[in-house]
Design a protein around this motif. Structure first.
Motif, mmCIF file in Angstrom:
data_model
loop_
_atom_site.group_PDB
_atom_site.id
_atom_site.type_symbol
_atom_site.label_atom_id
_atom_site.label_comp_id
_atom_site.label_asym_id
_atom_site.label_seq_id
_atom_site.Cartn_x
_atom_site.Cartn_y
_atom_site.Cartn_z
ATOM 1 N N PHE A 13 37.933 -1.773 23.989
ATOM 2 C CA PHE A 13 37.252 -1.080 25.079
ATOM 3 C C PHE A 13 36.054 -0.277 24.562
ATOM 4 C CE2 PHE A 13 41.485 -1.388 27.276
ATOM 5 C CZ PHE A 13 41.038 -2.222 28.286
ATOM 6 N N THR A 14 36.218 0.349 23.392
ATOM 7 C CA THR A 14 35.126 1.149 22.823
ATOM 8 C C THR A 14 33.937 0.265 22.453
ATOM 9 O OG1 THR A 14 36.757 2.708 21.929
ATOM 10 C CG2 THR A 14 34.530 2.798 21.021
ATOM 11 N N LEU A 15 34.213 -0.857 21.787
ATOM 12 C CA LEU A 15 33.125 -1.769 21.400
ATOM 13 C C LEU A 15 32.454 -2.382 22.624
ATOM 14 C CD1 LEU A 15 34.683 -3.639 18.339
ATOM 15 C CD2 LEU A 15 32.875 -1.926 18.311
ATOM 16 N N ASN A 16 33.253 -2.744 23.614
ATOM 17 C CA ASN A 16 32.695 -3.345 24.820
ATOM 18 C C ASN A 16 31.793 -2.356 25.559
ATOM 19 O OD1 ASN A 16 32.638 -5.671 26.634
ATOM 20 N ND2 ASN A 16 33.649 -4.314 28.088
ATOM 21 N N ASP A 17 32.246 -1.104 25.648
ATOM 22 C CA ASP A 17 31.431 -0.087 26.311
ATOM 23 C C ASP A 17 30.154 0.199 25.514
ATOM 24 O OD1 ASP A 17 31.304 2.065 28.477
ATOM 25 O OD2 ASP A 17 31.140 3.286 26.657
ATOM 26 N N ALA A 18 30.278 0.233 24.168
ATOM 27 C CA ALA A 18 29.104 0.479 23.331
ATOM 28 C C ALA A 18 28.087 -0.649 23.488
ATOM 29 C CB ALA A 18 29.517 0.619 21.865
ATOM 30 N N PHE A 19 28.581 -1.901 23.535
ATOM 31 C CA PHE A 19 27.659 -3.030 23.712
ATOM 32 C C PHE A 19 27.003 -2.976 25.088
ATOM 33 C CE2 PHE A 19 26.797 -7.382 25.119
ATOM 34 C CZ PHE A 19 25.972 -7.817 24.092
ATOM 35 N N LYS A 20 27.779 -2.623 26.100
ATOM 36 C CA LYS A 20 27.214 -2.532 27.450
ATOM 37 C C LYS A 20 26.107 -1.475 27.501
ATOM 38 C CE LYS A 20 30.077 -2.861 30.853
ATOM 39 N NZ LYS A 20 31.126 -2.548 31.867
ATOM 40 N N GLN A 21 26.345 -0.337 26.856
ATOM 41 C CA GLN A 21 25.332 0.710 26.834
ATOM 42 C C GLN A 21 24.099 0.264 26.058
ATOM 43 O OE1 GLN A 21 25.455 3.468 28.614
ATOM 44 N NE2 GLN A 21 27.498 2.893 29.371
ATOM 45 N N GLN A 22 24.341 -0.512 24.978
ATOM 46 C CA GLN A 22 23.216 -0.994 24.183
ATOM 47 C C GLN A 22 22.362 -1.976 24.986
ATOM 48 O OE1 GLN A 22 22.515 0.184 21.200
ATOM 49 N NE2 GLN A 22 20.716 -1.113 20.928
ATOM 50 N N VAL A 23 23.031 -2.894 25.696
ATOM 51 C CA VAL A 23 22.299 -3.850 26.525
ATOM 52 C C VAL A 23 21.561 -3.132 27.646
ATOM 53 C CG1 VAL A 23 22.550 -5.817 28.080
ATOM 54 C CG2 VAL A 23 23.854 -5.744 25.967
ATOM 55 N N LYS A 24 22.212 -2.113 28.197
ATOM 56 C CA LYS A 24 21.566 -1.347 29.270
ATOM 57 C C LYS A 24 20.349 -0.596 28.747
ATOM 58 C CE LYS A 24 23.632 0.396 33.450
ATOM 59 N NZ LYS A 24 24.838 1.001 34.070
ATOM 60 N N SER A 25 20.491 -0.075 27.515
ATOM 61 C CA SER A 25 19.355 0.621 26.909
ATOM 62 C C SER A 25 18.202 -0.347 26.640
ATOM 63 C CB SER A 25 19.805 1.278 25.595
ATOM 64 O OG SER A 25 18.726 1.903 24.957
ATOM 65 N N ALA A 26 18.527 -1.562 26.207
ATOM 66 C CA ALA A 26 17.483 -2.562 25.991
ATOM 67 C C ALA A 26 16.819 -2.940 27.311
ATOM 68 C CB ALA A 26 18.093 -3.800 25.323
ATOM 69 N N SER A 27 17.619 -3.049 28.369
ATOM 70 C CA SER A 27 17.060 -3.352 29.692
ATOM 71 C C SER A 27 16.161 -2.218 30.164
ATOM 72 C CB SER A 27 18.188 -3.579 30.698
ATOM 73 O OG SER A 27 18.984 -4.685 30.320
ATOM 74 N N LEU A 28 16.565 -0.972 29.895
ATOM 75 C CA LEU A 28 15.742 0.180 30.273
ATOM 76 C C LEU A 28 14.384 0.137 29.570
ATOM 77 C CD1 LEU A 28 15.257 2.972 31.544
ATOM 78 C CD2 LEU A 28 16.523 3.975 29.640
ATOM 79 N N ASN A 29 14.414 -0.151 28.279
ATOM 80 C CA ASN A 29 13.152 -0.227 27.534
ATOM 81 C C ASN A 29 12.271 -1.356 28.069
ATOM 82 O OD1 ASN A 29 13.896 1.897 25.851
ATOM 83 N ND2 ASN A 29 14.890 0.529 24.368
ATOM 84 N N GLU A 30 12.927 -2.462 28.450
ATOM 85 C CA GLU A 30 12.165 -3.575 29.000
ATOM 86 C C GLU A 30 11.510 -3.190 30.326
ATOM 87 O OE1 GLU A 30 12.949 -8.249 30.384
ATOM 88 O OE2 GLU A 30 14.625 -6.890 29.935
ATOM 89 N N LEU A 31 12.277 -2.510 31.201
ATOM 90 C CA LEU A 31 11.733 -2.101 32.494
ATOM 91 C C LEU A 31 10.638 -1.055 32.320
ATOM 92 C CD1 LEU A 31 14.921 -1.947 34.757
ATOM 93 C CD2 LEU A 31 13.350 -3.842 34.358
ATOM 94 N N LYS A 32 10.809 -0.186 31.327
ATOM 95 C CA LYS A 32 9.746 0.794 31.057
ATOM 96 C C LYS A 32 8.447 0.099 30.664
ATOM 97 C CE LYS A 32 12.343 4.912 29.590
ATOM 98 N NZ LYS A 32 12.638 5.803 28.441
ATOM 99 N N ALA A 33 8.585 -0.926 29.845
ATOM 100 C CA ALA A 33 7.387 -1.668 29.427
ATOM 101 C C ALA A 33 6.711 -2.314 30.625
ATOM 102 C CB ALA A 33 7.783 -2.727 28.392
#
Length: 497
Positions: free
Chosen positions: A36-56
């Motif tokens: 659960f910890t790894l899955n949540d960390a990966f989800k947050q990482q993907v979300k952070s990458a999506s945020l950076n993409e949308l910011k761009a």
């Protein structure tokens, strides 16, 4: 609160069971928690990458956005092609606050009608209202799609990242608010700091985001399941290897208890080596003490019986004196047999019942041949009497001897060994005859202390007293009933180990 062994479930009384349960709990709790910890960390990482993409994308749209006296000006085609493809999954929109309305007289001239804040001028041409917001521009990819009535409006210079659902699908949205300064066209406009606030919204379909998360989750749990199985095998193998000396100790103790060996081996780990040595010392000491004790009793019996034999050989001895001397002789024999019993100190002895019963069944009919007594036996061949061989011989010998004396023609010996319940192993010895049985009054007297068994009828004499004392010394139970199979007396002895 003190936790005692008795308060635990019965299954957890075993040390092996406790270690297995501890290992299972460690694996079944720790591994899912890591998952659960790894899955949540990966989800947050993907979300952070999506945020950076949308910011761009926001900065890319903001770079081509212009505001002039004519209003908001946007290019017909954006550099990112997905904004130009209808329902591509990537959308852009610009909204303005619905606080003032501007109507243009021509393409270069406008009059402002201030509603609330005279410093805020909003452009109204080719736009539609969504509650407190007005959509000033939308990308071609939004063609045919109705935007939600309320989009996020962060403070000027700030962005907001969140989830949104429209067109029946979940999306990610990043909203960024900026304000353009309007150029003054008249001298009166120079007195006001005219601002044109806008909020740029970049919306992206979550399908790709969710696909990445789902693929990672699938692979994560697949490998975690494999890892859990592998850890389980390793844990069980490790526990088996670690507890193997305890299993060996248990096996050797059972062998000693069943009379198959007399000593423990010395092939044990350091922690158990001292225990094995102490047990071997205890076994040797107990065996030597019992041997010396029996030898001393045998010497005592010999020293007493010789003078009694001399007295009995006297020709001038009266019949009363001869009877008393014989009585003393019987008492000495009975008490010596009782004192020689190994009960209570022979936990490590194990005698197969068939080794004694076969001899008795084979030899007694030779003694009781007039009339001929048939002895049948129904004996569990694996039955073990946990005691001394001579004690078992005394018990079975006296019971069968009394049964042969009382029987008309048949005696039945039954031996039942119940090992299904490890905590309550039982051995039952049963001797039945087809004689007249035992009177009800004598049945009660047999179990009363101080009542001599040698006062019973023929076939139930002093031998029964010896049996009763031996059974009591082994904490067994002796009962007398009528045999349903043969009709005579049925003596039942049960031992619990």
């Amino acid at each position: 609160m003190k936790l005692s062994v008795k308060s635990l479930p019965k299954a957890l009384h075993s040390l092996k069971a406790r270690l297995i349960v501890s290992a299972l709990l460690l694996i079944l709790i720790l591994m899912p928690l890591i998952g659960f910890t790894l899955n949540d960390a990966f989800k947050q990482q993907v979300k952070s990458a999506s945020l950076n993409e949308l910011k761009a994308y926001v900065y890319a749209v903001l770079a081509v956005t212009e505001v002039n006296t004519g209003g908001l000006s946007m290019p017909e085609v954006l550099l990112e092609n997905q904004f130009n493809v209808i329902q591509s999954g990537l959308y852009a929109a610009i909204t303005t606050p619905n606080t003032a309305v501007i109507t243009g007289k021509s393409s270069n001239e406008f009059d402002a009608k201030f509603v609330e804040n005279p410093q805020t001028l909003l452009y109204d041409r080719n736009s539609n209202s969504t509650g407190t917001q007005k959509i000033a521009w939308r990308s071609d990819s939004l063609l045919g799609i109705e935007l939600p009535s309320q989009l996020p409006t962060p403070k000027k210079g700030q962005g907001q990242f969140s989830d949104i659902t429209f067109n029946g699908q979940p999306h990610l949205i990043y909203s960024f608010s900026v304000s353009f300064e309007l150029p003054a066209t008249t001298d009166d406009d120079k007195h006001f700091n005219s601002q044109f606030p806008i909020t740029i919204h970049i919306i992206k379909d979550q399908t790709e985001f969710q696909l990445q998360v789902d693929q990672f989750t699938q692979q994560l749990w697949r490998w975690l399941t494999i890892l859990m199985g592998l850890l389980l095998v390793i844990q069980m193998t490790w526990l088996w290897w670690t507890l193997k000396p305890l299993s060996s100790l248990e096996t050797e103790l059972n062998a000693i208890e069943n009379g198959k060996t007399n000593q423990l081996s010395d092939d044990y780990p350091t922690e158990l080596q001292a225990v094995a040595q102490q047990l071997n010392t205890l076994l040797s000491t107990e065996q030597n003490q019992r041997k010396r004790y029996r030898n001393a009793l045998a010497d005592l019996a010999h020293s007493l019986k010789t003078p009694l034999a001399v007295i009995q050989s006297q020709t001038d001895l009266s019949s009363e004196s001869f009877e008393q001397v014989s009585h003393i002789n019987r008492i000495i024999g009975h008490q010596l047999k009782r004192a020689q019993s190994a009960a209570g100190s022979a936990w490590h002895l194990g005698i197969p019942v068939v080794s004694i019963s076969d001899k008795l069944v084979r030899n007694l009919p030779k003694i009781y041949c007039q009339p001929l007594i048939t002895i049948e036996q129904n004996v569990d061949r694996d039955a073990i009497f946990k005691g001394d061989e001579s004690d078992l011989s005394e018990i079975l010998g006296n019971l069968l001897d009394n049964a042969c004396k009382a029987a008309s023609s048949k005696v039945l010996l039954s031996v039942i060994h119940n090992t299904e319940n490890v905590s309550a192993e039982t051995l039952v010895l049963q001797v039945e005859d087809d004689g007249s049985g035992v009177d009800e009054t004598l049945k009660a007297q047999i179990f009363e202390r101080g009542i001599r068994a040698d006062s019973y009828k023929v076939g139930h004499g002093i031998g029964l007293a010896i049996v009763r004392d031996l059974v009591d010394s082994y904490h067994g139970q002796l009962s007398i009933a009528q045999s349903t199979q043969l009709g005579g007396a049925m003596f039942t002895i049960s031992f619990k180990y």
